[in-house]
Structures are given as C-alpha cells and as structure tokens.
Design an enzyme around this catalytic site. Structure first.
Site, PDB file in Angstrom:
ATOM      1  CB  SER A 276       3.274 -15.422   0.679  1.00 35.91           C
ATOM      2  OG  SER A 276       3.353 -15.095   2.049  1.00 35.91           O
TER       3      SER A 276
ATOM      4  N   PRO B 113      10.043  -9.539  -8.208  1.00 34.92           N
ATOM      5  CG  PRO B 113       8.697  -8.306  -9.662  1.00 34.92           C
ATOM      6  CD  PRO B 113       8.772  -8.796  -8.240  1.00 34.92           C
TER       7      PRO B 113
ATOM      8  CD  GLN C  61       2.446 -13.029  -2.975  1.00 36.34           C
ATOM      9  OE1 GLN C  61       1.244 -12.881  -3.174  1.00 36.34           O
ATOM     10  NE2 GLN C  61       3.145 -12.175  -2.253  1.00 36.34           N
TER      11      GLN C  61
ATOM     12  CE1 TYR D 162       3.746  -6.646   3.411  1.00 35.50           C
ATOM     13  CE2 TYR D 162       2.209  -6.194   1.630  1.00 35.50           C
ATOM     14  CZ  TYR D 162       3.211  -6.976   2.177  1.00 35.50           C
ATOM     15  OH  TYR D 162       3.671  -8.074   1.488  1.00 35.50           O
TER      16      TYR D 162
END
Length: 393
Positions: free
Chosen positions: A149, A202, A170, A55
């Site tokens: 993840s 989500p 995750q 990121y």
C-alpha cells in the site's frame, strides 16, 4: 455484485470491505454490530476484506466473525505488515504469526507491505531478507499474493512498482486525488504491468460525501440523482484499471447502499454528462483552494528537490479538508521520505515559475505553504518521527 479479476484470474468483488472503521462500543469494537454488517456484505457477494496489524482490534474481530460463521474459505483476507517498525527478520516472522493467530487462519490471501512512502523503505526490507521470506511463505502457502500500500509521490510509486514482481498494490485515489500521490499515472502504470489495483480512501474519509451545498444542488438537479458517494464510487468503477474499491462500512445502511451501487457500476459506463458533473462538483470543492496548481508538474524537477506540486496539494487540502488532517497527511506522506522535498530547500532560482502554465508566483507561495503546513509542533514531530523511522537519518 460485480467482480473484477486479479493477476491470476481470481474474481474479487469490485466493492471491498475496509475493516478499519468497525463501530466501537466504548473503546472496543462492537462485535455484534460488526458481525451483522460483515455477514450482510458476504451474503450480497462482497468477498474482499481489508484489515491491518495496526488497526486496533480489527484483525481479531474479522477473524472471529469468519471463524464463528464458517466463512473463512468464502472470502479473501487482505492484511498488512507494518514495515516501518520492522528491524529484524525475527520481527517480521513474529508479526506475521501474530496476524495469523488474530485472524484465526493459516494463510493470508493478499498480504501488503503497509504504507510505503519512499523507495528506501523497500530497500530496508530487502536488507532484512524480505524477498527470501516472501518466497518461503508463498511456497508454504501461507501467503497467496504479495503487494504494497502506498502514500507518497508518483515517481517513487513507479520506482517501487518496478522493483519487484508484485501481485497487486493499493493506492489512495479519488476524483480529488486524481493527480496526487500515485494518481492516475500510477494506476495506469500498474494496469499496464497487469497488476491489480485496490483503491483506498475513495471518499477521502467522508469528505466527498459532505460536499458543499452548491455541489449537492448540482447532484439533485441531475437526472440520475446520484448521491455524493455514488458519484465518487461510479467515477472509480468507470475505470477498467480499478480492480476493487474499499469502503470502511460501519452501518447496515452504508453496506446496502454501497452494494446497490457496486451491483451495476461498470467500466466505461460514464457518459459525457457524467464527466461534466464530476468536473463541476470538483470545481465547487476546489473553490476554497489557496493555490491554483493543477498538478501538471511542468515546474518539475526542482534542482534542489522541492516537491512543488506535492506541497501545494497539501496546502490546498487545508482549506478543502480540516487543517489538522491535511497537516497530518503532509507529515506522513512527505515528511517521512528519505529525501524530503520541503519548501525550505528552495534557493529562489525561479526556474519553476518560467515553466508554470498558470503563471503562479511559486516562490512566494512555497513560503506561505510551508509556514501553514509545518508550524513548530509539526516540525518537531516530523523530525522526531524521521529519527525513529528512517535509518541513517
């Protein structure tokens, strides 16, 4: 803020701060804005912050905020090893140390192997000695909890879940993705093993906020007056197996609203009317779908390995979401498996159609879906990515 416990009884805020979407000023993160939002979240009880090596600027920004304000010991940091580009033990060590420096810390609370899609990726890491490396870091206290993840199909998730003594995992999970990727099956399998589950996407990157007008009217008519985001969050927190839900918050309004919801959303609080509301909103969203596949998997296993429900899921996403987004997800989550399940592997045996409760013309639909999901540029891109990222291919 309400809290749920991890594997070792540590209380994690059920709302986690996703640091991938910090606001930008030009090409760089707007530090002052991000700092105000992060500090507001911590003040209101958020203690789980999720970032990653890839990121841009995120680890540095979070590390600077926590160091400047003396808050490192008040929060839990989750970040990730980009396992897909690790080619040596030295690369793993170098990357991890770089992350510690960026975050201005001597340890990571929750460290993930980033973006597994296939079991072979874990095997690649094992060949690099990752298990001994994890053991060493844990003994030194530089890693407190180890996890992964995941983006891929359910069976592969279960295989990875059972391959190691993970502390957490995750997954992408929401009421649209309930039966895709790790899905409800993966969520419950992790819970049965006592493994906390962190939820990403989500709201499907905002798609469950920008719902059709007809669905918005349903929410407005409901006595509880849930916002679209609130319905999606409460659906997740209603499930005891969900430990923490990440939100990529990048405005003070978003921070305050999400904390408001997280402060009273409890497991088992949904009423029959709430479930009906979710089902009705979902039906409206899914009206644009091209294939009436429910993800029941009665058509599986395909004798040639075609991932029929997976293909139809991403084909439908092209019409619920942006076509480019759905194609990218398909390329990432299905195109990078060691053993792909493309529609072109179909031999027209018809066994799948004999078992489909929806009586779908699966063979014809697979051809349509493949043509839509893999136009020439994507075929070329997937093939190139496989050559670079998948050993032995």
């Amino acid at each position: 803020m309400l809290y749920r416990k991890d594997k070792f009884g540590v209380e994690i805020s059920q709302l986690g701060y996703g640091c991938m979407r910090f606001s930008k000023k030009g090409s760089a993160i707007d530090f002052e804005k991000a700092e105000k939002e992060v500090l507001a979240a911590i003040e209101k009880g958020v203690n789980y912050f999720d970032t990653a090596y890839i990121y841009p600027g995120s680890e540095e920004c979070l590390g600077k905020i926590l160091a400047k304000n003396g808050l490192r010991e008040k929060v839990y940091i989750a970040t990730k090893l980009p396992q897909y580009i690790m080619r040596s033990p030295a690369a793993i060590e170098k990357t991890f140390n770089e992350e510690l420096n960026r975050l201005q810390t001597t340890y990571i609370d929750y460290y993930l192997m980033h973006m597994f899609t296939d079991f072979h990726e874990w095997e690649n890491l094992q060949a690099l000695g990752i298990e001994d490396w994890i053991k060493e870091q844990k003994s030194k206290g530089t890693i407190k909890n180890i996890g992964f993840s995941y983006h891929g199909e359910t069976e592969m998730f279960l295989k990875i879940l059972n391959a190691y003594d993970w502390d957490f995992c995750q997954i992408q999970y929401n009421y649209i993705d309930e039966n895709s990727q790790a899905g409800k099956t993966g969520l419950m399998a992790a819970a049965e093993k006592g493994i906390p589950v962190i939820i990403m996407e989500p709201l499907r990157g905002g798609k469950l906020v920008n719902i059709p007008e007809q669905a918005k009217k349903l929410l407005a008519q409901n006595e509880k007056k849930y916002t679209a985001a609130e319905l999606a969050f409460r659906w997740l927190w209603n499930q005891e197996a969900v430990t923490c839900v990440l939100s990529g918050m990048n405005s003070m309004e978003m921070v305050e609203e999400n904390i408001r919801i997280a402060s009273d959303a409890t497991a088992g609080a949904f009423t029959p009317e709430d479930f009906t509301l979710v089902d009705n909103v979902k039906k409206i969203i899914k009206e644009k779908e091209k294939v009436g596949c429910t993800g029941c998997r009665y058509c599986m296993p395909c004798p040639k390995g075609v991932d029929i429900p997976g293909i139809f899921h991403y084909y439908n996403l092209m019409y619920i979401d942006k076509k480019s987004s759905a194609r990218f997800e398909f390329a990432q989550n299905m195109g990078l498996r060691k053993d792909v399940g493309f529609a072109t592997q179909c031999i027209n045996c018809g066994k799948c159609e004999q078992h489909c409760p929806q009586h779908l013309k699966i063979r014809d639909l697979l051809k349509e879906a493949d043509k839509a999901l893999r136009p020439l540029p994507y075929k070329v891109g997937i093939n190139l990515a496989r050559k670079v990222l998948i050993k032995g291919k």
